[in-house]
Design a protein around this motif. Structure first.
Motif, PDB file in Angstrom:
ATOM      1  N   LYS A   1     -99.475 -19.913 -67.620  1.00  0.00           N
ATOM      2  CA  LYS A   1     -98.686 -19.270 -66.575  1.00  0.00           C
ATOM      3  C   LYS A   1     -99.259 -19.583 -65.197  1.00  0.00           C
ATOM      4  N   SER A   2     -98.365 -19.995 -64.292  1.00  0.00           N
ATOM      5  CA  SER A   2     -98.792 -20.240 -62.916  1.00  0.00           C
ATOM      6  C   SER A   2     -98.982 -18.908 -62.205  1.00  0.00           C
ATOM      7  N   PHE A   3     -99.626 -18.978 -61.043  1.00  0.00           N
ATOM      8  CA  PHE A   3     -99.822 -17.751 -60.267  1.00  0.00           C
ATOM      9  C   PHE A   3     -98.480 -17.155 -59.849  1.00  0.00           C
ATOM     10  N   ALA A   4     -97.514 -18.025 -59.481  1.00  0.00           N
ATOM     11  CA  ALA A   4     -96.196 -17.535 -59.070  1.00  0.00           C
ATOM     12  C   ALA A   4     -95.511 -16.793 -60.211  1.00  0.00           C
ATOM     13  N   THR A   5     -95.663 -17.307 -61.435  1.00  0.00           N
ATOM     14  CA  THR A   5     -95.066 -16.640 -62.598  1.00  0.00           C
ATOM     15  C   THR A   5     -95.707 -15.285 -62.839  1.00  0.00           C
ATOM     16  N   ARG A   6     -97.035 -15.226 -62.743  1.00  0.00           N
ATOM     17  CA  ARG A   6     -97.722 -13.939 -62.927  1.00  0.00           C
ATOM     18  C   ARG A   6     -97.360 -12.956 -61.822  1.00  0.00           C
ATOM     19  N   LEU A   7     -97.300 -13.444 -60.579  1.00  0.00           N
ATOM     20  CA  LEU A   7     -96.939 -12.572 -59.460  1.00  0.00           C
ATOM     21  C   LEU A   7     -95.527 -12.039 -59.628  1.00  0.00           C
TER      22      LEU A   7
ATOM     23  N   GLU B   1     -79.186 -11.713 -61.362  1.00  0.00           N
ATOM     24  CA  GLU B   1     -79.896 -12.977 -61.509  1.00  0.00           C
ATOM     25  C   GLU B   1     -81.219 -12.903 -60.746  1.00  0.00           C
ATOM     26  N   VAL B   2     -82.323 -13.262 -61.403  1.00  0.00           N
ATOM     27  CA  VAL B   2     -83.640 -13.225 -60.761  1.00  0.00           C
ATOM     28  C   VAL B   2     -84.089 -14.654 -60.495  1.00  0.00           C
ATOM     29  N   PRO B   3     -84.008 -15.104 -59.243  1.00  0.00           N
ATOM     30  CA  PRO B   3     -84.442 -16.468 -58.932  1.00  0.00           C
ATOM     31  C   PRO B   3     -85.960 -16.564 -58.973  1.00  0.00           C
ATOM     32  N   PRO B   4     -86.505 -17.750 -59.040  1.00  0.00           N
ATOM     33  CA  PRO B   4     -87.971 -17.884 -59.039  1.00  0.00           C
ATOM     34  C   PRO B   4     -88.547 -17.518 -57.677  1.00  0.00           C
ATOM     35  N   LEU B   5     -89.781 -17.030 -57.684  1.00  0.00           N
ATOM     36  CA  LEU B   5     -90.471 -16.797 -56.421  1.00  0.00           C
ATOM     37  C   LEU B   5     -90.747 -18.145 -55.761  1.00  0.00           C
ATOM     38  N   ARG B   6     -90.542 -18.204 -54.456  1.00  0.00           N
ATOM     39  CA  ARG B   6     -90.784 -19.460 -53.748  1.00  0.00           C
ATOM     40  C   ARG B   6     -91.330 -19.159 -52.357  1.00  0.00           C
ATOM     41  N   MET B   7     -91.994 -20.144 -51.781  1.00  0.00           N
ATOM     42  CA  MET B   7     -92.424 -20.015 -50.397  1.00  0.00           C
ATOM     43  C   MET B   7     -91.197 -20.069 -49.489  1.00  0.00           C
ATOM     44  N   PRO B   8     -91.099 -19.162 -48.519  1.00  0.00           N
ATOM     45  CA  PRO B   8     -89.941 -19.198 -47.613  1.00  0.00           C
ATOM     46  C   PRO B   8     -89.928 -20.470 -46.777  1.00  0.00           C
ATOM     47  N   ARG B   9     -88.735 -20.998 -46.533  1.00  0.00           N
ATOM     48  CA  ARG B   9     -88.580 -22.201 -45.722  1.00  0.00           C
ATOM     49  C   ARG B   9     -88.381 -21.784 -44.269  1.00  0.00           C
ATOM     50  N   PRO B  10     -89.207 -22.250 -43.344  1.00  0.00           N
ATOM     51  CA  PRO B  10     -89.090 -21.844 -41.939  1.00  0.00           C
ATOM     52  C   PRO B  10     -87.699 -22.064 -41.362  1.00  0.00           C
ATOM     53  N   GLY B  11     -87.065 -23.183 -41.709  1.00  0.00           N
ATOM     54  CA  GLY B  11     -85.731 -23.458 -41.185  1.00  0.00           C
ATOM     55  C   GLY B  11     -84.720 -22.426 -41.646  1.00  0.00           C
ATOM     56  N   ALA B  12     -84.779 -22.073 -42.934  1.00  0.00           N
ATOM     57  CA  ALA B  12     -83.849 -21.081 -43.473  1.00  0.00           C
ATOM     58  C   ALA B  12     -84.111 -19.707 -42.868  1.00  0.00           C
ATOM     59  N   VAL B  13     -85.377 -19.351 -42.721  1.00  0.00           N
ATOM     60  CA  VAL B  13     -85.727 -18.059 -42.113  1.00  0.00           C
ATOM     61  C   VAL B  13     -85.213 -17.993 -40.673  1.00  0.00           C
ATOM     62  N   PHE B  14     -85.393 -19.085 -39.938  1.00  0.00           N
ATOM     63  CA  PHE B  14     -84.927 -19.114 -38.550  1.00  0.00           C
ATOM     64  C   PHE B  14     -83.415 -18.940 -38.477  1.00  0.00           C
ATOM     65  N   MET B  15     -82.662 -19.668 -39.312  1.00  0.00           N
ATOM     66  CA  MET B  15     -81.198 -19.597 -39.254  1.00  0.00           C
ATOM     67  C   MET B  15     -80.691 -18.217 -39.645  1.00  0.00           C
ATOM     68  N   LYS B  16     -81.283 -17.627 -40.686  1.00  0.00           N
ATOM     69  CA  LYS B  16     -80.865 -16.286 -41.095  1.00  0.00           C
ATOM     70  C   LYS B  16     -81.159 -15.271 -39.997  1.00  0.00           C
ATOM     71  N   THR B  17     -82.353 -15.365 -39.402  1.00  0.00           N
ATOM     72  CA  THR B  17     -82.739 -14.432 -38.351  1.00  0.00           C
ATOM     73  C   THR B  17     -81.833 -14.593 -37.137  1.00  0.00           C
ATOM     74  N   TYR B  18     -81.612 -15.827 -36.749  1.00  0.00           N
ATOM     75  CA  TYR B  18     -80.784 -16.100 -35.573  1.00  0.00           C
ATOM     76  C   TYR B  18     -79.359 -15.582 -35.770  1.00  0.00           C
ATOM     77  N   THR B  19     -78.780 -15.866 -36.945  1.00  0.00           N
ATOM     78  CA  THR B  19     -77.403 -15.436 -37.218  1.00  0.00           C
ATOM     79  C   THR B  19     -77.279 -13.923 -37.195  1.00  0.00           C
ATOM     80  N   ARG B  20     -78.231 -13.238 -37.837  1.00  0.00           N
ATOM     81  CA  ARG B  20     -78.167 -11.777 -37.887  1.00  0.00           C
ATOM     82  C   ARG B  20     -78.411 -11.153 -36.519  1.00  0.00           C
ATOM     83  N   MET B  21     -79.363 -11.680 -35.776  1.00  0.00           N
ATOM     84  CA  MET B  21     -79.630 -11.148 -34.442  1.00  0.00           C
ATOM     85  C   MET B  21     -78.430 -11.350 -33.519  1.00  0.00           C
ATOM     86  N   GLN B  22     -77.821 -12.519 -33.619  1.00  0.00           N
ATOM     87  CA  GLN B  22     -76.658 -12.805 -32.786  1.00  0.00           C
ATOM     88  C   GLN B  22     -75.540 -11.819 -33.081  1.00  0.00           C
ATOM     89  N   TRP B  23     -75.251 -11.623 -34.384  1.00  0.00           N
ATOM     90  CA  TRP B  23     -74.197 -10.686 -34.758  1.00  0.00           C
ATOM     91  C   TRP B  23     -74.536  -9.263 -34.313  1.00  0.00           C
TER      92      TRP B  23
END
Length: 664
Positions: free
Chosen positions: A285-291, A507-529
């Motif tokens: 088991k990887s650390f991500a799986t255990r976490l 549905e439970v997706p795998p744990l992953r490191m957040p992508r800076p580009g995706a975080v920026f776009m989500k934050t920007y879109t929500r803040m704008q709205w």
């Protein structure tokens, strides 16, 4: 969220009326459909409710070479046999038969679990293209998928892509442009009894629809109420043969037909996956799986949740956003420069006092409304949405849903409700809209009430955290009371409202490191709205306060509220902040922030004030959304309950603190 212009449909046309070929995207939740939709359509998007429902469907245009396509992103679904309203909408879109290409988007890492829906779509004779998304993540894990074998076995095109990076999307576009419906598609053998019933019922199913007659018959024998009702209502169609066939099938099967069908589909998916899917060599088991496992177990999941709340909300939003950033904007920028300059300009060049009061001075549009929106609300909302986007992008929210499911069932909800509840900490208006994803009307009513009563939005929460940052006792009292009220009112409402215990699946997706580009776009879109929504309301609130000052109505209401403030142990100056709260609760929280900065609140008064204001009536935007989602009668009933309840709880907290002699 309403409608966003720019789809390209002219003169009131819908996307179906433009005469373009149509692409329909389907798939489980959390498989990247939205990311692919955005990559295909760009910013040319229309978001509207599906007719007769409150379920939103996104439509847009995609140009591939010289040809344009209409693209429709449907709500998540697990099966053609619908359970939730979202699945029913997607099934109805497919049933309408207007799709030229159906993109079934799946997570390449979870092929076995998602191929069942692919097989149903193929058997329904839909024009399917199987899109293996997140192929880069699958490759990095050592997963290998034989796309050629899948194409051969399924009889449809299969393409591997990464919607976020764009890998493989050009190949997908080529497949879309050249797509031709296969003449023959494979069918699953369900056994003699079920196949016999299918052969008997398929000919009487409506022809020329999006789903084949066999697929419609399969839904019928699985107990699809909508298909059964439609079939029985066909003019001139006798129901005797239909009822007799279904009764005969039931007598032949040892288990319900829906269970037998789903098991056969699952076995076919597993068999196909064993041939085409190569899992990585076992390395433990990887650390991500255990976490991932730790986040869903109460013993380890609760401490992890507390760490997320402490660092994500308290430290980042409360201390940094509501403390450091707000202090700079509120005190240094507006307090020392902008507000004095505005007031000096008004005093020098504007001779009319009412105009001065409208634009500046104590309650002006610039010195109060815009100051609150930019100096207090914007940095708090921004830091919250950054934290929320990171949490969302890691895949933690579905795990949190599983963690709280048992508790939520006690209050008439299930783990799925954690999504609107968590969104409520960003914006209760947005979260009220998202309650439509809950399965039953009972759950939607309970969730709407709890959002309106006990979930502070990000701006309000950030201000509160900033106020109690140096008073842990007040924070503990506030957090304890809010948690108790959330659970108590939820438990009581669930007992008063009849209904079955809600089911839960996610549905439970795998744990992953957040992508800076995706975080920026989500934050920007929500803040704008969010900012586009609140700034006009803050300006409107300032205008209404100005009108109230001129007509003396403001003074009368403040005088009346001052008596209520005295009853719950607050100084009369707090009446102004609560009056602001009628327009928006975060507006009122900002008023309390000013009051605390002036040293007008003791620790006990601070606890009473923030508890009462958190429970206070919904803001105008949230009330309008409640009216839209639950109806005017229900929205008014909730508001009329919340208003006296908030002050009653505030008075109770004041009495308890005084009776016990606690000094916060």
């Amino acid at each position: 969220m309403g409608q966003k212009s720019g789809c390209g449909c002219q003169n009131g046309q819908t996307c179906e009326e433009t005469g373009l070929r149509k692409i329909v995207m389907v798939g489980n939740p959390n498989v990247g459909k939205s990311a692919l939709f955005n990559r295909l359509t760009g910013s040319y998007v229309v978001v509207s409710n599906y007719p007769g429902t409150t379920v939103e469907v996104s439509q847009g245009k995609c140009r591939i070479g010289v040809e344009e396509f209409n693209v429709e992103d449907t709500p998540g679904m697990y099966s053609l046999l619908p359970i939730t309203g979202e699945e029913r909408v997607t099934r109805d879109i497919l049933l309408a038969g207007k799709a030229d290409v159906v993109l079934h988007v799946i997570d390449a890492k979870n092929l076995k679990r998602m191929l069942s829906l692919t097989l149903q779509l193929v058997e329904a004779a839909l024009p399917v293209v199987l899109v293996l998304n997140m192929i880069d993540e699958a490759n990095s894990l050592g997963i290998r998928i034989d796309t050629g074998l899948l194409e051969q076995k399924l009889g449809i095109p299969v393409v591997a892509i990464s919607a976020l990076s764009g890998k493989g999307v050009d190949a997908l576009k080529e497949i879309i442009v050249s797509y031709r419906h296969p003449e023959k598609t494979p069918q699953i053998y369900y056994g003699e009894a079920i196949d016999g019933a299918l052969n008997a019922l398929a000919p009487i199913m409506p022809a020329g629809r999006g789903l084949s007659q066999r697929a419609q018959a399969l839904l019928l024998i699985q107990g699809d109420a909508a298909i059964a009702e439609e079939e029985r209502e066909l003019e001139g169609q006798s129901t005797d043969f239909l009822d007799a066939t279904l009764a005969e099938l039931e007598g032949k099967l040892a288990e319900p037909a829906s269970y037998a069908v789903s098991m056969m589909i699952h076995q076919s998916a597993v068999s196909l996956c064993e041939e085409a899917f190569a899992a990585p060599a076992s390395k433990g088991k990887s650390f991500a799986t255990r976490l991932s496992s730790w986040t869903m177990r109460p013993l380890t999941g609760v401490p992890i949740l507390l760490l997320v709340l402490y660092f994500g909300l308290y430290k980042f939003v409360g201390e940094f956003g509501a403390g450091t950033v707000v202090d700079f904007l509120e005190t240094d920028l507006f307090g020392e420069h902008i507000n004095p300059w505005i007031n000096n300009v008004l005093m020098t060049y504007v001779p009319w006092q009412p105009i001065r009061d409208l634009l500046g001075m104590d309650y002006g549009i610039i010195t109060l409304g815009i100051r609150y929106a930019i100096a207090i609300i914007l940095p708090i909302v921004g830091t919250f949405f950054i934290a929320f986007s990171i949490i969302e992008d890691t895949g933690y929210l579905p795990r949190l849903a599983l963690l709280v499911d048992r508790i939520f069932k006690k209050i008439g909800l299930n783990g799925r409700a954690v999504i609107p509840m968590t969104l409520g900490f960003g914006c209760d208006t947005m979260a009220t809209m998202v309650t439509r994803t809950l399965e039953t009307n009972r759950e939607r009513i309970i969730a709407t009430l709890l959002l309106a009563l006990a979930i502070p939005c990000s701006a309000q929460l950030g201000v509160i955290l900033g106020m109690v940052a140096e008073n842990p006792g007040a924070m503990a009292v506030w957090a304890g009371f809010m948690l108790f009220i959330f659970l108590f009112i939820g438990f009581l409402t669930a007992r008063l409202m009849p209904g079955d215990r809600p089911n839960f699946y996610m549905e439970v997706p795998p744990l992953r490191m957040p992508r800076p580009g995706a975080v920026f776009m989500k934050t920007y879109t929500r803040m704008q709205w969010y900012f586009v929504e609140i700034l006009p309301l803050f300006i409107l609130a300032s205008v209404l306060i100005w009108v109230g000052n001129i007509t003396k109505t403001f003074d009368i209401v403040v005088s009346w509220l001052s008596h209520v403030m005295g009853w719950i142990g607050l100084p009369k100056e707090a009446a102004v902040a609560f009056l602001f709260g009628f327009f928006r609760r975060d507006y009122g929280a900002a008023g309390l922030y000013d009051l605390q900065q002036a040293g007008a609140l003791t620790g006990n008064q601070l606890a009473v004030a923030i508890i009462t204001l958190t429970l206070f009536v919904p803001c105008i935007a949230q009330f309008l959304m409640m009216k839209k989602e639950r109806g005017l009668k229900m929205a008014c009933a909730m508001a009329l309950f919340i208003f006296p309840f908030a002050f009653a709880v505030g008075g109770l907290v004041n009495v308890l603190l005084n009776f016990t002699g606690v000094q916060l």
